[in-house]
Design a protein around this motif. Structure first.
Motif, PDB file in Angstrom:
ATOM      1  N   THR A   1      -1.396  33.871  14.151  1.00 33.86           N
ATOM      2  CA  THR A   1      -2.109  33.048  15.120  1.00 33.86           C
ATOM      3  C   THR A   1      -2.962  32.015  14.407  1.00 33.86           C
ATOM      4  O   THR A   1      -3.096  32.024  13.186  1.00 33.86           O
ATOM      5  CB  THR A   1      -2.996  33.952  15.995  1.00 33.86           C
ATOM      6  OG1 THR A   1      -3.502  33.216  17.077  1.00 33.86           O
ATOM      7  CG2 THR A   1      -4.124  34.536  15.203  1.00 33.86           C
ATOM      8  N   THR A   2      -3.577  31.114  15.192  1.00 31.54           N
ATOM      9  CA  THR A   2      -4.571  30.175  14.657  1.00 31.54           C
ATOM     10  C   THR A   2      -5.847  30.316  15.482  1.00 31.54           C
ATOM     11  O   THR A   2      -5.798  30.336  16.709  1.00 31.54           O
ATOM     12  CB  THR A   2      -4.071  28.715  14.713  1.00 31.54           C
ATOM     13  OG1 THR A   2      -3.781  28.360  16.067  1.00 31.54           O
ATOM     14  CG2 THR A   2      -2.809  28.545  13.886  1.00 31.54           C
ATOM     15  N   PHE A   3      -6.986  30.419  14.794  1.00 32.56           N
ATOM     16  CA  PHE A   3      -8.250  30.622  15.489  1.00 32.56           C
ATOM     17  C   PHE A   3      -9.386  30.137  14.613  1.00 32.56           C
ATOM     18  O   PHE A   3      -9.230  29.954  13.396  1.00 32.56           O
ATOM     19  CB  PHE A   3      -8.455  32.093  15.859  1.00 32.56           C
ATOM     20  CG  PHE A   3      -8.486  33.023  14.670  1.00 32.56           C
ATOM     21  CD1 PHE A   3      -9.691  33.440  14.136  1.00 32.56           C
ATOM     22  CD2 PHE A   3      -7.310  33.469  14.092  1.00 32.56           C
ATOM     23  CE1 PHE A   3      -9.723  34.291  13.040  1.00 32.56           C
ATOM     24  CE2 PHE A   3      -7.330  34.318  12.994  1.00 32.56           C
ATOM     25  CZ  PHE A   3      -8.537  34.723  12.467  1.00 32.56           C
TER      26      PHE A   3
ATOM     27  N   GLY B   1     -13.081  31.293  18.700  1.00 29.37           N
ATOM     28  CA  GLY B   1     -12.224  30.584  19.646  1.00 29.37           C
ATOM     29  C   GLY B   1     -10.773  30.690  19.225  1.00 29.37           C
ATOM     30  O   GLY B   1     -10.447  30.490  18.051  1.00 29.37           O
ATOM     31  N   LEU B   2      -9.899  31.033  20.181  1.00 29.47           N
ATOM     32  CA  LEU B   2      -8.481  31.208  19.882  1.00 29.47           C
ATOM     33  C   LEU B   2      -7.712  29.952  20.287  1.00 29.47           C
ATOM     34  O   LEU B   2      -7.784  29.514  21.436  1.00 29.47           O
ATOM     35  CB  LEU B   2      -7.936  32.425  20.632  1.00 29.47           C
ATOM     36  CG  LEU B   2      -6.448  32.731  20.435  1.00 29.47           C
ATOM     37  CD1 LEU B   2      -6.130  32.997  18.964  1.00 29.47           C
ATOM     38  CD2 LEU B   2      -6.033  33.929  21.287  1.00 29.47           C
ATOM     39  N   VAL B   3      -6.970  29.394  19.341  1.00 27.71           N
ATOM     40  CA  VAL B   3      -6.178  28.199  19.608  1.00 27.71           C
ATOM     41  C   VAL B   3      -4.768  28.588  20.029  1.00 27.71           C
ATOM     42  O   VAL B   3      -4.271  28.171  21.077  1.00 27.71           O
ATOM     43  CB  VAL B   3      -6.150  27.269  18.379  1.00 27.71           C
ATOM     44  CG1 VAL B   3      -5.331  26.004  18.674  1.00 27.71           C
ATOM     45  CG2 VAL B   3      -7.578  26.884  17.972  1.00 27.71           C
ATOM     46  N   THR B   4      -4.094  29.392  19.214  1.00 29.79           N
ATOM     47  CA  THR B   4      -2.755  29.880  19.561  1.00 29.79           C
ATOM     48  C   THR B   4      -2.639  31.346  19.188  1.00 29.79           C
ATOM     49  O   THR B   4      -3.352  31.844  18.321  1.00 29.79           O
ATOM     50  CB  THR B   4      -1.655  29.091  18.813  1.00 29.79           C
ATOM     51  OG1 THR B   4      -1.795  29.317  17.393  1.00 29.79           O
ATOM     52  CG2 THR B   4      -1.737  27.601  19.098  1.00 29.79           C
TER      53      THR B   4
ATOM     54  N   LYS C   1      -2.727  35.476  19.522  1.00 31.84           N
ATOM     55  CA  LYS C   1      -3.442  36.582  20.147  1.00 31.84           C
ATOM     56  C   LYS C   1      -4.321  37.250  19.100  1.00 31.84           C
ATOM     57  O   LYS C   1      -3.880  37.513  17.976  1.00 31.84           O
ATOM     58  CB  LYS C   1      -2.427  37.580  20.714  1.00 31.84           C
ATOM     59  CG  LYS C   1      -3.003  38.741  21.495  1.00 31.84           C
ATOM     60  CD  LYS C   1      -1.852  39.610  22.017  1.00 31.84           C
ATOM     61  CE  LYS C   1      -2.339  40.772  22.843  1.00 31.84           C
ATOM     62  NZ  LYS C   1      -1.211  41.609  23.344  1.00 31.84           N
ATOM     63  N   ILE C   2      -5.567  37.526  19.456  1.00 32.59           N
ATOM     64  CA  ILE C   2      -6.466  38.242  18.556  1.00 32.59           C
ATOM     65  C   ILE C   2      -7.214  39.316  19.331  1.00 32.59           C
ATOM     66  O   ILE C   2      -7.353  39.237  20.548  1.00 32.59           O
ATOM     67  CB  ILE C   2      -7.482  37.310  17.862  1.00 32.59           C
ATOM     68  CG1 ILE C   2      -8.352  36.572  18.886  1.00 32.59           C
ATOM     69  CG2 ILE C   2      -6.793  36.337  16.933  1.00 32.59           C
ATOM     70  CD1 ILE C   2      -9.390  35.670  18.248  1.00 32.59           C
ATOM     71  N   ARG C   3      -7.676  40.299  18.590  1.00 31.62           N
ATOM     72  CA  ARG C   3      -8.413  41.418  19.183  1.00 31.62           C
ATOM     73  C   ARG C   3      -9.750  41.539  18.466  1.00 31.62           C
ATOM     74  O   ARG C   3      -9.799  41.652  17.236  1.00 31.62           O
ATOM     75  CB  ARG C   3      -7.616  42.704  19.043  1.00 31.62           C
ATOM     76  CG  ARG C   3      -8.266  43.947  19.668  1.00 31.62           C
ATOM     77  CD  ARG C   3      -7.269  45.103  19.645  1.00 31.62           C
ATOM     78  NE  ARG C   3      -7.810  46.318  20.223  1.00 31.62           N
ATOM     79  CZ  ARG C   3      -8.337  47.315  19.500  1.00 31.62           C
ATOM     80  NH1 ARG C   3      -8.392  47.193  18.181  1.00 31.62           N
ATOM     81  NH2 ARG C   3      -8.803  48.396  20.085  1.00 31.62           N
ATOM     82  N   LEU C   4     -10.841  41.497  19.229  1.00 29.89           N
ATOM     83  CA  LEU C   4     -12.179  41.631  18.675  1.00 29.89           C
ATOM     84  C   LEU C   4     -12.660  43.065  18.849  1.00 29.89           C
ATOM     85  O   LEU C   4     -12.508  43.644  19.922  1.00 29.89           O
ATOM     86  CB  LEU C   4     -13.156  40.683  19.374  1.00 29.89           C
ATOM     87  CG  LEU C   4     -12.763  39.212  19.456  1.00 29.89           C
ATOM     88  CD1 LEU C   4     -13.861  38.419  20.161  1.00 29.89           C
ATOM     89  CD2 LEU C   4     -12.493  38.631  18.082  1.00 29.89           C
ATOM     90  N   THR C   5     -13.235  43.628  17.801  1.00 30.68           N
ATOM     91  CA  THR C   5     -13.773  44.986  17.888  1.00 30.68           C
ATOM     92  C   THR C   5     -15.143  45.028  17.244  1.00 30.68           C
ATOM     93  O   THR C   5     -15.452  44.263  16.329  1.00 30.68           O
ATOM     94  CB  THR C   5     -12.857  46.011  17.187  1.00 30.68           C
ATOM     95  OG1 THR C   5     -12.742  45.668  15.788  1.00 30.68           O
ATOM     96  CG2 THR C   5     -11.490  46.039  17.824  1.00 30.68           C
TER      97      THR C   5
ATOM     98  N   PRO D   1      -4.943  32.479  24.282  1.00 27.22           N
ATOM     99  CA  PRO D   1      -5.187  31.107  23.823  1.00 27.22           C
ATOM    100  C   PRO D   1      -6.128  30.357  24.753  1.00 27.22           C
ATOM    101  O   PRO D   1      -5.986  30.411  25.977  1.00 27.22           O
ATOM    102  CB  PRO D   1      -3.778  30.496  23.837  1.00 27.22           C
ATOM    103  CG  PRO D   1      -2.871  31.662  23.587  1.00 27.22           C
ATOM    104  CD  PRO D   1      -3.505  32.806  24.328  1.00 27.22           C
ATOM    105  N   GLY D   2      -7.102  29.688  24.162  1.00 25.09           N
ATOM    106  CA  GLY D   2      -8.086  28.950  24.939  1.00 25.09           C
ATOM    107  C   GLY D   2      -9.340  29.735  25.234  1.00 25.09           C
ATOM    108  O   GLY D   2     -10.327  29.174  25.721  1.00 25.09           O
TER     109      GLY D   2
END
Length: 341
Positions: free
Chosen positions: A204-206, A218-221, A223-227, A242-243
């Motif tokens: 991804t890109t963030f 911020g997520l551009v493309t 998928k990410i997971r915050l913990t 995204p977004g």
């Protein structure tokens, strides 16, 4: 920090010291120099420094085991190395460490040696105020660092879980290694650590902005997971689309808000500035964090003045000119000192 207070520290004392833990897991040039000088001033402490650092380093390198039996076996192996009394204190302290650190790994004693030598095993890339630097990692991941930022990772990075520690601001283009998102292997995980918040991605890109007081993601493309894993609090997790844009402050993750133009998160990497409905204080804080400017307000309430709509400019001079004209304020510049009248 005071050298003298560490003169009689034991291993368990170092494991209970927040400055020591932060210095090992979130190293900077300043903290590296401090602990190196401490080892030189108190040679008798070199063994304790090395052993405590080895425990922290060992936890950070391995994978987390949720099984209680395996964890008990781990603690017994640690007890054999550091002794039962040290085990009790270390185990109590471990309950306060982030989950990613509470992992199954036998402690590998380093023996008496230079703590500075051990410390050099972490690789760190830093940027000065106003400097933008691109870091190419071994797996193909690319990280663009903003000014006054640092990226830390271990020597031999990428052979196990891909983990980095960020201070400041960075834009990540993470290499996609796995084919099955439901079956992620340890070496396929990519995790960014910053101030108690972990950002886990696959491909991804963030953008991550870790500045004093808060972390913005911020997520551009992709998928990410915050913990998070904080003392005396249950772990929390949040998956971004995204977004999505969130703020992590006061040990809490805010509800995601949607960005109309998530690509604007990365304009700084092209030395451009992009703001939407921004307050003057937030705009000038960007110059403080990344460019090293000092800001003085003749009238403190001016920091709350807001520019409605979007600003997209190239360079500091154009930004200051645009802000001054839009808000009808005068910004006097003396080198890296800005005075708002």
């Amino acid at each position: 920090m005071d050298f003298a207070k560490y003169a009689a520290y034991r291993v368990t004392d170092f494991l209970a010291d927040d400055d020591f833990i932060d210095g090992v897991l979130q190293p900077t040039a300043q903290t590296a120099l401090f602990w190196s000088r401490l080892a030189e001033r108190y040679p008798a402490q070199q063994a304790n420094l090395a052993q405590a650092a080895a425990i922290l380093r060992s936890y950070r390198q391995q994978d987390t085991f949720a099984d209680a039996t395996i964890q008990d076996e781990l603690w017994q192996r640690i007890a054999a190395e550091v002794g039962p009394a040290m085990l009790v204190a270390a185990r109590l302290r471990a309950r306060r460490w982030p989950t990613v650190l509470r992992v199954a790994a036998a402690v590998i004693p380093l023996g008496v040696g230079s703590f500075a030598f051990w410390y050099s095993q972490d690789q760190q890339v830093r940027t000065a105020y106003g400097e933008i630097k691109t870091v190419d990692l071994a797996d193909g991941t690319q990280v663009v660092l903003n000014g006054n930022s640092s990226l830390t990772y271990q020597r031999g990075w990428g052979h196990r879980t891909r983990q980095v520690w960020l201070r400041g601001e960075g834009f990540f283009r993470v290499a996609h290694l796995n084919q099955d998102t439901a079956q992620v292997q340890p070496g396929e995980r990519f995790v960014v650590h910053c101030r108690g918040l972990n950002v886990e991605v696959l491909g991804t890109t963030f953008n991550v902005n870790d500045r004093p007081g808060k972390v913005n993601v911020g997520l551009v493309t992709g998928k990410i997971r915050l913990t998070t894993a904080l003392p005396n609090q249950p772990p929390t997790a949040l998956t971004l689309a995204p977004g999505d844009y969130v703020e992590y402050a006061a040990r809490r993750i805010s509800a995601p808000r949607r960005l109309a133009h998530p690509e604007h998160l990365t304009t700084w990497s092209r030395r451009q500035f992009s703001f939407t409905n921004a307050r003057l204080g937030d705009i000038l804080k960007t110059l403080q964090d990344a460019y090293g400017y000092q800001v003085t307000y003749a009238h403190p309430e001016a920091a709350n003045l807001q520019i409605e709509g979007e600003i997209n400019v190239a360079g500091v001079a154009e930004l200051l000119e645009t802000v001054s004209a839009s808000l009808h304020v005068r910004i006097a510049q003396q080198g890296h000192h800005l005075v708002v009248n």
